[in-house]
Write an enzyme that holds these catalytic residues in place. Structure first.
Site, PDB file in Angstrom:
ATOM      1  N   GLY A  47     -28.549 -16.818  51.758  1.00 34.03           N
ATOM      2  CA  GLY A  47     -27.990 -17.192  53.052  1.00 34.03           C
ATOM      3  C   GLY A  47     -28.502 -18.575  53.373  1.00 34.03           C
ATOM      4  O   GLY A  47     -28.413 -19.475  52.542  1.00 34.03           O
ATOM      5  N   GLU A  48     -29.095 -18.712  54.522  1.00 28.36           N
ATOM      6  CA  GLU A  48     -29.681 -19.995  54.918  1.00 28.36           C
ATOM      7  C   GLU A  48     -31.143 -19.718  55.265  1.00 28.36           C
ATOM      8  O   GLU A  48     -31.419 -19.037  56.244  1.00 28.36           O
ATOM      9  CB  GLU A  48     -28.889 -20.547  56.122  1.00 28.36           C
ATOM     10  CG  GLU A  48     -29.302 -21.915  56.559  1.00 28.36           C
ATOM     11  CD  GLU A  48     -29.236 -22.943  55.437  1.00 28.36           C
ATOM     12  OE1 GLU A  48     -28.235 -22.971  54.704  1.00 28.36           O
ATOM     13  OE2 GLU A  48     -30.214 -23.703  55.281  1.00 28.36           O
ATOM     14  N   SER A  49     -32.038 -20.244  54.444  1.00 27.40           N
ATOM     15  CA  SER A  49     -33.446 -19.848  54.586  1.00 27.40           C
ATOM     16  C   SER A  49     -34.043 -20.256  55.929  1.00 27.40           C
ATOM     17  O   SER A  49     -34.891 -19.548  56.473  1.00 27.40           O
ATOM     18  CB  SER A  49     -34.281 -20.397  53.429  1.00 27.40           C
ATOM     19  OG  SER A  49     -34.156 -21.794  53.361  1.00 27.40           O
ATOM     20  N   CYS A  78     -31.971 -16.479  46.026  1.00 27.74           N
ATOM     21  CA  CYS A  78     -31.554 -17.770  46.595  1.00 27.74           C
ATOM     22  C   CYS A  78     -32.372 -18.106  47.853  1.00 27.74           C
ATOM     23  O   CYS A  78     -33.552 -18.417  47.729  1.00 27.74           O
ATOM     24  CB  CYS A  78     -30.052 -17.780  46.822  1.00 27.74           C
ATOM     25  SG  CYS A  78     -29.394 -19.440  46.865  1.00 27.74           S
ATOM     26  N   ARG A 105     -35.434 -26.844  47.545  1.00 25.96           N
ATOM     27  CA  ARG A 105     -34.443 -26.023  48.282  1.00 25.96           C
ATOM     28  C   ARG A 105     -32.993 -26.240  47.892  1.00 25.96           C
ATOM     29  O   ARG A 105     -32.243 -25.300  47.729  1.00 25.96           O
ATOM     30  CB  ARG A 105     -34.580 -26.321  49.774  1.00 25.96           C
ATOM     31  CG  ARG A 105     -35.108 -25.200  50.544  1.00 25.96           C
ATOM     32  CD  ARG A 105     -34.982 -25.502  52.010  1.00 25.96           C
ATOM     33  NE  ARG A 105     -33.637 -25.241  52.492  1.00 25.96           N
ATOM     34  CZ  ARG A 105     -33.236 -25.505  53.721  1.00 25.96           C
ATOM     35  NH1 ARG A 105     -34.066 -26.064  54.578  1.00 25.96           N
ATOM     36  NH2 ARG A 105     -32.014 -25.226  54.088  1.00 25.96           N
ATOM     37  N   ILE A 134     -25.131 -20.922  44.397  1.00 31.10           N
ATOM     38  CA  ILE A 134     -24.505 -21.472  45.612  1.00 31.10           C
ATOM     39  C   ILE A 134     -25.573 -22.243  46.392  1.00 31.10           C
ATOM     40  O   ILE A 134     -26.527 -21.652  46.881  1.00 31.10           O
ATOM     41  CB  ILE A 134     -23.920 -20.351  46.500  1.00 31.10           C
ATOM     42  CG1 ILE A 134     -22.911 -19.510  45.713  1.00 31.10           C
ATOM     43  CG2 ILE A 134     -23.267 -20.952  47.743  1.00 31.10           C
ATOM     44  CD1 ILE A 134     -22.467 -18.236  46.417  1.00 31.10           C
ATOM     45  N   ARG A 135     -25.421 -23.552  46.480  1.00 28.55           N
ATOM     46  CA  ARG A 135     -26.438 -24.414  47.132  1.00 28.55           C
ATOM     47  C   ARG A 135     -27.844 -23.928  46.727  1.00 28.55           C
ATOM     48  O   ARG A 135     -28.700 -23.687  47.565  1.00 28.55           O
ATOM     49  CB  ARG A 135     -26.275 -24.406  48.659  1.00 28.55           C
ATOM     50  CG  ARG A 135     -25.018 -25.157  49.117  1.00 28.55           C
ATOM     51  CD  ARG A 135     -24.854 -25.143  50.611  1.00 28.55           C
ATOM     52  NE  ARG A 135     -24.595 -23.799  51.108  1.00 28.55           N
ATOM     53  CZ  ARG A 135     -25.452 -23.063  51.811  1.00 28.55           C
ATOM     54  NH1 ARG A 135     -26.632 -23.540  52.133  1.00 28.55           N
ATOM     55  NH2 ARG A 135     -25.126 -21.859  52.199  1.00 28.55           N
ATOM     56  N   HIS A 171     -27.160 -15.453  42.466  1.00 28.67           N
ATOM     57  CA  HIS A 171     -26.737 -14.312  43.296  1.00 28.67           C
ATOM     58  C   HIS A 171     -26.221 -13.139  42.457  1.00 28.67           C
ATOM     59  O   HIS A 171     -25.002 -12.969  42.330  1.00 28.67           O
ATOM     60  CB  HIS A 171     -25.598 -14.758  44.220  1.00 28.67           C
ATOM     61  CG  HIS A 171     -26.021 -15.640  45.337  1.00 28.67           C
ATOM     62  ND1 HIS A 171     -26.326 -15.177  46.593  1.00 28.67           N
ATOM     63  CD2 HIS A 171     -26.188 -16.974  45.385  1.00 28.67           C
ATOM     64  CE1 HIS A 171     -26.665 -16.174  47.373  1.00 28.67           C
ATOM     65  NE2 HIS A 171     -26.582 -17.291  46.669  1.00 28.67           N
ATOM     66  N   GLU A 173     -25.853 -10.220  43.333  1.00 25.40           N
ATOM     67  CA  GLU A 173     -25.051  -9.313  44.186  1.00 25.40           C
ATOM     68  C   GLU A 173     -23.595  -9.777  44.298  1.00 25.40           C
ATOM     69  O   GLU A 173     -22.768  -9.040  44.819  1.00 25.40           O
ATOM     70  CB  GLU A 173     -25.702  -9.184  45.574  1.00 25.40           C
ATOM     71  CG  GLU A 173     -25.486 -10.326  46.534  1.00 25.40           C
ATOM     72  CD  GLU A 173     -26.284 -11.591  46.206  1.00 25.40           C
ATOM     73  OE1 GLU A 173     -26.926 -11.664  45.134  1.00 25.40           O
ATOM     74  OE2 GLU A 173     -26.233 -12.527  47.029  1.00 25.40           O
TER      75      GLU A 173
HETATM   76  N1  GLN Z   1     -29.983 -23.707  50.026  1.00 28.49           N
HETATM   77  C1  GLN Z   1     -29.969 -22.572  50.898  1.00 28.49           C
HETATM   78  C2  GLN Z   1     -31.205 -22.568  51.771  1.00 28.49           C
HETATM   79  O1  GLN Z   1     -31.918 -23.517  51.841  1.00 28.49           O
HETATM   80  C3  GLN Z   1     -29.901 -21.277  50.118  1.00 28.49           C
HETATM   81  C4  GLN Z   1     -28.500 -21.046  49.639  1.00 28.49           C
HETATM   82  C5  GLN Z   1     -28.190 -19.613  49.317  1.00 28.49           C
HETATM   83  O2  GLN Z   1     -28.933 -18.684  49.641  1.00 28.49           O
HETATM   84  N2  GLN Z   1     -27.051 -19.416  48.710  1.00 28.49           N
HETATM   85  O3  GLN Z   1     -31.464 -21.604  52.409  1.00 28.49           O
END
Ligand code: GLN
Length: 192
Positions: A47-49, A78, A105, A134-135, A171, A173
């Site tokens: 998600g977004e940490s 992630c 990150r 993903i990112r 990921h 999942e």
């Molecule tokens: N780059 C994201 C973060 O800093 C993580 C991306 C992800 O969980 N798919 O949280």
């Protein structure tokens, strides 16, 4: 049946719940400290940490999560990997600081927002793992107790294990392949 919590504050938690159920575990969503009680293991999703960290702080979950993951099997994917790390390169944000890894990150920058690639993951057998990034973060340094489970072709580390802690930059999942979830359940079983 093993009972596994999935931190459900933000991000791709429902996909983990579905994978755990398919792999034969009981899966519960965790939003409150008391929901950690009685769990055999925990997944911290992608998600977004920064958001996960802020929401965990406002739910008074940071200390309970740290205490849980100190002793019980915990897997971060992630953003979850970022949240478990001891140290982040160039970022200050709330993290659990439990795994002896440093993490960059957004290691792939904006040009390569997301990609998929096949990885060798010997712990899962000979069949390559189709990894969805993903990112994604990468692990830039590991302590002596950390086992590297997978690297990209250029050598960068994307999956690690330290005792009962597991972290993947990608990921599992978001695939149909249950091997990572099944392997995590084995770690949980062995920890009993
Ligand atoms: N780059 C994201 C973060 O800093 C993580 C991306 C992800 O969980 N798919 O949280």
């Amino acid at each position: 049946m093993l009972k596994i919590g999935v931190l459900a504050l933000q991000g791709a938690f429902i996909e983990h719940v579905h994978m755990l159920r398919r792999a034969g575990a009981e899966a519960v969503e965790v939003r409150l400290p008391e929901e950690l009680d009685g769990l055999d293991g925990l997944i911290i999703p992608g998600g977004e940490s920064t958001t996960i960290g802020k929401l965990a702080a406002s739910a008074s979950l940071v200390k309970p999560l740290r205490e849980f993951a100190c002793s019980r099997p915990t897997w971060g994917t992630c953003a979850g990997m970022i949240f478990l790390a001891r140290e982040l390169d160039n970022h200050a944000q709330p993290i659990l600081a439990l795994m002896d890894i440093s993490v960059d990150r957004n290691a792939f920058g904006r040009q390569l927002d997301s990609f998929e690639t096949d990885l060798a993951v010997p712990a899962l057998g000979d069949t390559p793992w189709h990894a969805v990034f993903i990112r994604a973060p990468v692990v830039t340094a590991v302590g002596d107790d950390v086992e590297v489970l997978a690297r990209l072709e250029d050598g960068r580390i994307v999956a690690v294990r330290q005792d009962h802690l597991l972290a993947t930059a990608f990921h599992p999942e978001l695939t149909e392949d249950l091997r990572f979830h099944a392997w995590f359940l084995q770690l949980v079983q062995q920890a009993d």
